[in-house]
Design an enzyme around this catalytic site. Structure first.
Site, short mmCIF file in Angstrom:
data_model
loop_
_atom_site.label_atom_id
_atom_site.label_comp_id
_atom_site.label_asym_id
_atom_site.label_seq_id
_atom_site.Cartn_x
_atom_site.Cartn_y
_atom_site.Cartn_z
N GLU A 1 0.87 -1.17 0.00
CA GLU A 1 0.00 0.00 0.00
C GLU A 1 0.91 1.22 0.00
OE1 GLU A 1 -3.03 -0.27 -0.56
OE2 GLU A 1 -3.31 -2.39 -0.16
N CYS B 1 -1.69 9.54 2.68
CA CYS B 1 -1.46 9.02 1.33
C CYS B 1 -2.65 9.28 0.41
CB CYS B 1 -1.15 7.53 1.37
SG CYS B 1 -2.45 6.53 2.14
#
Length: 502
Positions: free
Chosen positions: A229, A263
């Site tokens: 991720e 993010c």
């Protein structure tokens, strides 16, 4: 299926993970997994419950540690993301694990003919989880909950950047878990590269693409599958007929969550050419309203450390030196940016061009770049040249222009008119594509990530396929081969004809 009573070491024995080396922890968990076998639903649910209780019982200390690690971080952000935010997915795992883990019957018609088939959803064994510093609990505890739901043991390594928070978790974890179930790995066990070398059964990493590539290389040496991720410069597109005030308020808020250290934060935004000035004014007005003070404001999240502070300030200065215009919100009487407090003012950049570092790097801070556009293709070309982002923001209606954007770009997800809500529904995956990651989790997608779908086939036919394809072959076998080729030529030819007519 094994039950909690089958565990050799009870939760509450308070055996610290620091009493063992990395290799020893892995060996302990692998041995326990093989000894106890596949855990039943009751065991899995119990582990998920204890994971949630660890967060709830120690929430005040966790929040204080997060605030100390960052410098300033609002309690509300820490609760919403790193405590209560974890419980959303943990609750979903707990509610559904009993149905997800059951065998799936397949090929029912073939079963009537004597070919019985089913899929087992087996745990992998020991899962390694490496977390980042921006949400050190959300991005370790949520995948750990998925791993527990799938029946695995967990080695968890929170970030050493948020050392105070990691210390709290490592200290209290033995009150809730045997190290056979969950072991929290700290810097005392070595660096992240040491953890990445472990021959676990699955490695889960959240962080930068550069470090993710290194983790994947180390895992590949042991043939360990990985879920990555990663980050990515997330674009936003404001549709032609969208209300500019609403768009500016949304994107201004989304950029500043956790001081921009997310993010999923929008990194740059495309605004219809004639509305860039108005959009800029509205964003600055929103930031001015939200942050009447910054330097001593406990609700304004600091940049996590000096390294990142210096990097972000450098990106802004480089852009300005090369001709970009910066628009900053600096309250009266304050001198910003402030290196001691690691506070960078909300910054909007216009006039950004190729060659500026901010065009290439993920900012991960309170900076938003604005580009004008006339045609959608301009935005599409720019997005596709920057790599595939973790998410893409669309500010507008669900219309044909959104469909065009979706058809001509790639991203981990598309978020329309809100921030990160696809993480919370339980029905959608969270993950990237290309440079922004591989694999996904949340809800059943997380359960599947840490599960091996194991095929089980039992034949009751009087003849075996092994006999059919083994010598000696006679005239009947040759005739059967010819019949097969004739049949497949006919079927494939018919499919080609149908396709050409369409």
């Amino acid at each position: 299926m094994t039950k909690p009573a089958a565990a050799g070491v009870r939760a509450g024995d308070k055996v610290s993970s620091e009493a063992h080396s990395l290799t020893e922890l892995l060996e302990i968990q692998k041995a326990a997994f093989l000894r106890d076998g596949v855990p039943d639903a009751e065991t899995r649910i119990d582990r998920i419950n204890r994971l949630g209780q660890l967060l709830l019982d120690n929430a005040d200390e966790i929040v204080a540690a997060l605030n100390e690690d960052f410098g300033t971080r609002p309690r509300e952000v820490s609760i919403a993301t790193d405590v209560a935010g974890c419980l959303i997915d943990l609750t979903d795992q707990r509610r559904h694990v009993s149905s997800w883990m059951g065998d799936t019957a397949v090929g029912r018609i073939q079963g009537l003919l004597g070919l019985k088939q089913r899929l087992r959803h087996d745990p992998l064994g020991v899962v390694g989880i490496m977390g980042p510093w921006n949400f050190p609990l959300q991005l370790t505890f949520v995948p750990a909950g998925s791993a527990f739901a799938a029946g695995n043991r967990v080695l968890m390594r929170p970030s050493s950047v948020t050392a105070k928070t990691t210390e709290v978790i490592a200290r209290v974890a033995p009150d809730y878990f045997s190290i056979e179930e969950l072991a929290v790995v700290t810097s005392a066990h070595g660096g992240g590269s040491d953890f990445a070398k472990l021959p676990v059964d699955h490695m889960f990493f959240t962080g930068s693409p550069e470090v993710g590539a290194s983790v994947a290389q180390e895992a590949a040496k042991n043939l360990v599958p990985v879920t990555l991720e990663l980050g990515g410069k997330n674009p936003a597109i404001v549709d032609y007929d969208t209300d500019i005030t609403a768009a500016a308020n949304f994107l201004a808020d989304a950029r500043m969550i956790n001081g921009g250290q997310v993010c999923l934060c929008p990194d740059y935004v495309f605004v219809p050419e004639g509305k860039v000035g108005e959009f800029t004014e509205k964003v600055l007005a929103r930031w001015t309203e939200s942050f009447p003070t910054i330097k001593d404001n406990p609700q304004y999240t600091s940049t996590v450390n000096e390294k990142n502070y210096t990097r972000i300030v450098g990106l802004i200065d480089d852009a300005v030196d090369m001709g970009a215009t910066k628009h900053q919100v600096i309250p009266a009487g304050e001198s910003l940016p402030d290196a001691e407090a690691r506070k960078i003012p909300p910054t909007l950049l216009t006039g950004v061009k190729a060659g500026m570092k901010v065009e290439e790097d993920e900012v991960f801070g309170p900076v938003l770049t604005v580009y004008p556009y006339r045609e959608q293709s301009e935005a599409v070309d720019k997005i596709n040249s920057a790599g595939h982002p973790l998410t893409m923001y669309w500010v507008g209606k669900d219309n044909e222009r959104l469909q065009y954007i979706a058809d001509h770009t790639r991203s981990g997800s598309i978020s329309g008119n809100d921030f990160a809500m696809h993480l919370l529904t339980g029905h959608l995956p969270f993950g990237g594509v290309g440079r922004s990651g591989m694999g996904n989790y949340h809800g059943k997608f997380g359960f599947d990530t840490f599960t091996h779908d194991r095929a089980v086939f039992v034949s009751r036919l009087p003849i075996t396929f092994a006999d059919i394809v083994s010598p000696p072959f006679g005239k009947f076998d040759a005739r059967l081969s010819d019949i097969q080729m004739t049949m497949w030529r006919f079927l494939n030819g018919r499919a080609l004809r149908k396709s050409s007519k369409r």
